[in-house]
Design an enzyme around this catalytic site. Sequence first.
Site, short mmCIF file in Angstrom:
data_model
loop_
_atom_site.label_atom_id
_atom_site.label_comp_id
_atom_site.label_asym_id
_atom_site.label_seq_id
_atom_site.Cartn_x
_atom_site.Cartn_y
_atom_site.Cartn_z
N ARG A 289 -2.21 -12.07 3.76
CA ARG A 289 -3.58 -11.83 3.30
C ARG A 289 -3.73 -12.26 1.84
O ARG A 289 -2.88 -11.94 1.02
CB ARG A 289 -3.92 -10.31 3.35
CG ARG A 289 -4.03 -9.64 4.70
CD ARG A 289 -5.08 -10.18 5.64
NE ARG A 289 -6.33 -10.67 5.04
CZ ARG A 289 -7.32 -9.93 4.59
NH1 ARG A 289 -7.26 -8.61 4.66
NH2 ARG A 289 -8.42 -10.46 4.09
N HIS B 193 -10.41 -3.50 -1.29
CA HIS B 193 -11.38 -3.02 -0.30
C HIS B 193 -12.47 -2.22 -1.03
O HIS B 193 -12.16 -1.36 -1.86
CB HIS B 193 -10.69 -2.11 0.71
CG HIS B 193 -9.66 -2.79 1.55
ND1 HIS B 193 -9.94 -3.35 2.76
CD2 HIS B 193 -8.34 -3.02 1.35
CE1 HIS B 193 -8.84 -3.87 3.29
NE2 HIS B 193 -7.84 -3.70 2.44
N TYR C 160 -0.21 -9.80 0.66
CA TYR C 160 0.81 -9.14 1.49
C TYR C 160 0.85 -9.74 2.89
O TYR C 160 -0.15 -10.28 3.37
CB TYR C 160 0.59 -7.63 1.52
CG TYR C 160 -0.74 -7.16 2.08
CD1 TYR C 160 -0.94 -7.00 3.46
CD2 TYR C 160 -1.79 -6.84 1.23
CE1 TYR C 160 -2.15 -6.54 3.97
CE2 TYR C 160 -3.01 -6.38 1.73
CZ TYR C 160 -3.17 -6.24 3.10
OH TYR C 160 -4.38 -5.80 3.59
N TYR D 279 0.86 -1.19 0.00
CA TYR D 279 0.00 0.00 0.00
C TYR D 279 0.89 1.23 0.00
O TYR D 279 1.99 1.22 0.53
CB TYR D 279 -0.88 0.03 1.26
CG TYR D 279 -2.02 -0.95 1.24
CD1 TYR D 279 -3.27 -0.58 0.78
CD2 TYR D 279 -1.85 -2.25 1.69
CE1 TYR D 279 -4.33 -1.48 0.77
CE2 TYR D 279 -2.90 -3.15 1.68
CZ TYR D 279 -4.14 -2.76 1.22
OH TYR D 279 -5.18 -3.65 1.21
N HIS E 267 -6.73 -8.82 -2.38
CA HIS E 267 -8.10 -8.29 -2.24
C HIS E 267 -8.16 -6.82 -2.59
O HIS E 267 -7.15 -6.11 -2.56
CB HIS E 267 -8.60 -8.49 -0.81
CG HIS E 267 -7.75 -7.81 0.21
ND1 HIS E 267 -6.63 -8.41 0.76
CD2 HIS E 267 -7.81 -6.58 0.76
CE1 HIS E 267 -6.05 -7.58 1.61
NE2 HIS E 267 -6.73 -6.45 1.63
#
Lengths: 288, 212
Positions: free
Chosen positions: A203, A208, A193, A154, A206
């Site tokens: 994780r 969000h 990640y 991110y 995905h």
Amino acid sequence: MSSTTETFEDRHREHDAVPATPPPGLPADPAASSDAAADSQSQLSEEMERIQRGYEASGEREHGPRLDYAPYRSSVLRHPTKDPHHVDPELIELSSPAFGHRDVGDLESDLTIQSGGEPIGERIKVRGRILDSAGRPVRGQLVEVWQANAAGRYIHKRDQHPAPIDPNFTGVGRCLTGQDGSYEFTTIKPGPYPWKNHRNAWRPAHIHFSLFGTDFTQRLITQMYFPGDPLFSLDPIYRSIVDDQARRRLVAEYDHEVSEHEWLLGYRWDIVLGGSNRTWTEPEEDER
Amino acid sequence: MSREPQQTPVSRGRPVADPPADLTPTPGQTIGPFYGYALPYEGGERLVDRADPRAVRLHGTVYDGAGDPVPDCLLEIWQPDEHGRVPREPGSLLRDGYTFTGFGRAPADRAGHYDFTTLEPGATAPGRAPYLLLTVFARGLLDRLFTRIYLPEDAVALAADPVLSGLPEQRRSTLVAEREPSGALRFDVRLQGEDETVFLTYPGQSSYGFGR
Ligand SMILES: [Fe+2]
């Protein structure tokens, strides 16, 4: 409280450096939650299996995540313990804020053109419809997305994953739904990640999603996953939805009709917003 | 039953021609830790200008079950204007400084504290207790939570309120803001524990997860 030299982003950045909460029964010693002392994946998986077996033996059906789901360590002190209070919605709950073209620019739904250059990774399109549980489209409503880049990073300052930042990718997008409830984002497929829930925790990839309905009680924040991810069974956030059929509602479908010749791959994901308290009444005046 | 005979702002519409076979609601998931560069926006917490003579500060702290503040949470309010009217105007994401849109979004700061500048909601019908709707999202919270923030003044309306009167006295107070000497409204959120905030569910929503 915030110093005058801070920017808006400084003030509103995330606080993810907080260590994972220990499971019940373990000492709340911050050192105990460091990477070295954290639970292994097999311990975690065993806990998740135990909860899964309990659910299956109960014979009940659950459609959403459990808020009290200890394998997701951060939930331990953050879930309510008392029963929720059932309420008949009133005027404000039966309505929702309106968003318009003043709020959202047309180009904000393309996450690949927000900087000067081309982001790196697999270019994809995600398309779907926002409907209520009677199949009615949620029209002209705001959809917001955010995600990691192709390397699983991110742009967020507190993201410590040592994977490269892509200077051409912020991972943030918005759009308004069409008259048929449709939405569409062009983006880069996010990478999986690591995170600090337990040792070697990853994780599944995905995106969000943040959604509004026609009633504020339909407000939903969730995550969209990609088909066939090998990390599903290992992930306590995905598995906090203990019903297998229910959690598969978060997995998009590969759709070759959405894919574009020599350009990108397409996924389809419809979203159903529950909790609308409106009854289906015969056609009324069109508010277009 | 408690619905007012007023118009609601968004079209009900007809079902789409080809609805998916499965219309079970899509499950929620946690907002996670990294929403901070995506969801908060400049002016999100300022529904009206601080200089507006009608402006009121609404603030508080979010606490976890250990009594520690929750820094990584996001709060949203949705409310009627001072006359009890439901706003229908867009512009919450890019405020023009004049239009009251009724929607606000504020991330908590490092100390778990949030701050809105808004209007006091009016009653949506005569005799009703005015309130704002509050939604809480947090890392570690697997789905959003809804609650109401009632204004503390109108004792008669509060006593007659169908939601509050259905609650034991001590839990009722978790839904009523405190008026500070400055005139500000204070409303703390406790996610867990003895004085846990009362969270709400509505018809059609399942109450999974609350401690089961
Ligand atoms: Fe994420």
